[in-house]
Design a protein around this motif. Structure first.
Motif, short mmCIF file in Angstrom:
data_model
loop_
_atom_site.label_atom_id
_atom_site.label_comp_id
_atom_site.label_asym_id
_atom_site.label_seq_id
_atom_site.Cartn_x
_atom_site.Cartn_y
_atom_site.Cartn_z
N ARG A 102 0.86 -1.19 0.00
CA ARG A 102 0.00 0.00 0.00
C ARG A 102 0.90 1.23 0.00
O ARG A 102 1.79 1.38 0.84
N ALA A 103 0.66 2.13 -0.95
CA ALA A 103 1.41 3.39 -1.04
C ALA A 103 0.43 4.49 -1.41
O ALA A 103 0.00 4.59 -2.56
N GLY A 104 0.04 5.30 -0.43
CA GLY A 104 -0.96 6.32 -0.68
C GLY A 104 -2.27 5.67 -1.07
O GLY A 104 -2.76 4.76 -0.41
N ARG A 105 -2.84 6.12 -2.20
CA ARG A 105 -4.09 5.54 -2.68
C ARG A 105 -3.88 4.32 -3.57
O ARG A 105 -4.84 3.78 -4.13
N LEU A 121 -9.30 1.66 -3.32
CA LEU A 121 -7.97 2.09 -3.73
C LEU A 121 -7.78 1.92 -5.24
O LEU A 121 -8.62 1.31 -5.92
N ILE A 122 -6.68 2.46 -5.75
CA ILE A 122 -6.29 2.25 -7.14
C ILE A 122 -5.44 0.99 -7.17
O ILE A 122 -4.32 0.98 -6.65
N ASN A 123 -5.96 -0.06 -7.75
CA ASN A 123 -5.32 -1.37 -7.73
C ASN A 123 -4.42 -1.56 -8.94
O ASN A 123 -4.85 -1.31 -10.08
N LEU A 124 -3.20 -2.03 -8.71
CA LEU A 124 -2.23 -2.28 -9.78
C LEU A 124 -1.67 -3.69 -9.61
O LEU A 124 -1.03 -3.99 -8.61
N GLN A 125 -1.92 -4.55 -10.59
CA GLN A 125 -1.40 -5.91 -10.54
C GLN A 125 -0.09 -5.96 -11.32
O GLN A 125 -0.06 -5.80 -12.53
N ILE A 126 1.00 -6.17 -10.60
CA ILE A 126 2.34 -6.18 -11.19
C ILE A 126 3.09 -7.41 -10.67
O ILE A 126 3.30 -7.54 -9.46
N ALA A 131 11.76 -7.15 -15.55
CA ALA A 131 11.94 -5.71 -15.45
C ALA A 131 11.77 -5.28 -14.01
O ALA A 131 11.12 -5.95 -13.20
N PHE A 132 12.37 -4.13 -13.68
CA PHE A 132 12.37 -3.63 -12.30
C PHE A 132 11.09 -2.88 -11.99
O PHE A 132 10.60 -2.12 -12.81
N GLY A 133 10.58 -3.09 -10.76
CA GLY A 133 9.46 -2.28 -10.29
C GLY A 133 8.22 -3.07 -9.97
O GLY A 133 7.36 -3.23 -10.82
N THR A 134 8.11 -3.58 -8.75
CA THR A 134 6.92 -4.30 -8.34
C THR A 134 6.15 -3.56 -7.25
O THR A 134 5.09 -4.01 -6.83
N GLY A 135 6.66 -2.43 -6.80
CA GLY A 135 6.03 -1.71 -5.70
C GLY A 135 6.65 -2.06 -4.36
O GLY A 135 6.55 -1.30 -3.40
N LYS A 136 7.31 -3.22 -4.29
CA LYS A 136 7.93 -3.64 -3.03
C LYS A 136 9.17 -2.81 -2.74
O LYS A 136 9.45 -2.47 -1.59
N HIS A 137 9.96 -2.51 -3.76
CA HIS A 137 11.19 -1.77 -3.53
C HIS A 137 10.88 -0.38 -2.99
O HIS A 137 9.94 0.29 -3.43
N GLU A 138 11.68 0.08 -2.04
CA GLU A 138 11.43 1.35 -1.36
C GLU A 138 11.32 2.52 -2.33
O GLU A 138 10.52 3.44 -2.12
N THR A 139 12.13 2.52 -3.40
CA THR A 139 12.11 3.65 -4.32
C THR A 139 10.79 3.72 -5.08
O THR A 139 10.23 4.79 -5.29
N SER A 141 7.86 2.44 -4.12
CA SER A 141 6.82 2.81 -3.16
C SER A 141 6.87 4.30 -2.84
O SER A 141 5.83 4.96 -2.75
N ALA A 142 8.08 4.84 -2.68
CA ALA A 142 8.22 6.27 -2.38
C ALA A 142 7.70 7.12 -3.54
O ALA A 142 7.04 8.15 -3.32
N CYS A 143 7.98 6.70 -4.77
CA CYS A 143 7.48 7.44 -5.94
C CYS A 143 5.95 7.42 -5.98
O CYS A 143 5.31 8.43 -6.30
N LEU A 144 5.37 6.27 -5.68
CA LEU A 144 3.91 6.17 -5.66
C LEU A 144 3.31 7.12 -4.63
O LEU A 144 2.28 7.76 -4.86
N LYS A 145 3.95 7.22 -3.48
CA LYS A 145 3.45 8.12 -2.44
C LYS A 145 3.51 9.58 -2.89
O LYS A 145 2.59 10.37 -2.61
#
Length: 305
Positions: A102-105, A121-126, A131-139, A141-145
């Motif tokens: 969960r990152a923001g909405r 919420l806005i749901n994103l299935q990844i 390729a890099f970027g599943t939402g788990k990595h801190e960077t 998640s921080a961008c999503l916020k």
């Protein structure tokens, strides 16, 4: 016939706080060495106060890398096992152990957690993959916020995602601002192929350049010199979740592509690299509005005068 092993798994048990320190150290050492980090997972056990920790390597594990990680995490002397794993989709297997983020909405999850969609919420299935970027990595998640924060008061009508990876940030922007133009670019054609697949999974359209066509533009490009990217500039919002070095090198190009009063989200950098990256942009007229720190990583939110 014996199946050939193509990867290795480091396994052991640690207290929760130590398992979190290990995950952070994996990312930090991989960043320092300029390599893609191995996938790690940790989960609570029913019959033990310790957490199970597994780290998956696509090739034979580099003992020097492991030693550096353990030293950084303060885990010298930790007893672990290192065993070969069978030839399989090890990234997807490890992804099954990852909980939704969960990152923001936004709620980001893998296909194995599709039943955890939240209608509020806005749901994103990844899914994890090539390729890099599943939402788990801190960077990520921080961008999503920060995207969520911008969306609370603004609707950028022209957004660019540099180094899109799986397309998660471009998808987040397209879902949050359906009337906006969103462009996703990556130097790696595989990343663009993965993003294209994720558009379909998340009921998003690809814009192929037709008249009055909706959807996300996908462009394979090295930096911002690409003609298609130049034609679409200037951008009201640029998100670049890459690495500190390229962010500094590309600073002038990124700022030139940013509209007056436009905004930037810069990430993929360690907290220790924050001041160097910030200096490269502030010296060219950008102002820091906010920063999100998660673990050893940070994302910067800047505005052009």
């Amino acid at each position: 016939m014996t199946q050939e092993n193509t990867g290795w798994c480091l396994s052991g048990q640690l207290p929760r706080e130590k398992s979190e320190a290990l995950e952070t150290s994996i990312e930090v050492i991989a960043e320092m060495q300029g390599i893609f980090p191995p996938t790690s997972s940790s989960f609570e056990q029913d019959d033990s106060p310790l957490w199970q920790v597994d780290v998956y390597f696509t090739d034979e594990a580099d003992t020097a890398f492991i030693d550096a990680v353990l030293t950084h995490a303060g885990l010298e002397g930790w007893t672990y096992t290192l065993t070969p794993i069978e030839d399989r989709d090890w990234v997807s297997e490890s992804q099954k152990l990852l909980a939704p983020v969960r990152a923001g909405r936004f709620l980001v999850f893998g296909s194995h957690d599709a039943d955890k969609r939240d209608p509020k919420l806005i749901n994103l299935q990844i899914d994890a993959g090539q390729a890099f970027g599943t939402g788990k990595h801190e960077t990520t998640s921080a961008c999503l916020k920060l995207i969520d924060k911008i969306g609370q008061s603004d609707v950028p009508d022209n957004m660019l995602d540099i180094g899109t990876g799986t397309g998660v940030l471009a998808l987040a922007a397209a879902k949050l601002w359906p009337s906006s133009t969103v462009t996703a670019t990556d130097i790696d054609p595989i990343a663009i192929d993965v993003t294209r697949l994720n558009l379909g999974v998340n009921d998003a359209l690809e814009n192929t350049g037709g008249p009055n066509e909706d959807g996300i533009y996908l462009i394979v490009a090295d930096g911002l010199k690409d003609d298609a990217l130049q034609r679409k500039a200037p951008y009201n919002l640029i998100v670049a979740n890459i690495l500190a070095g390229p962010l500094i090198t590309m600073a002038q190009d990124i700022i030139d592509a940013t509209a007056r009063s436009g905004k930037l989200i810069l990430s993929g950098l360690l907290i220790t690299q924050k001041e160097d990256v910030l200096a490269a942009y502030e010296s060219k007229g950008m102002s820091l509005i906010d920063a999100v720190e998660q673990g050893d990583w940070t994302a910067l939110y800047l505005k052009r005068a």
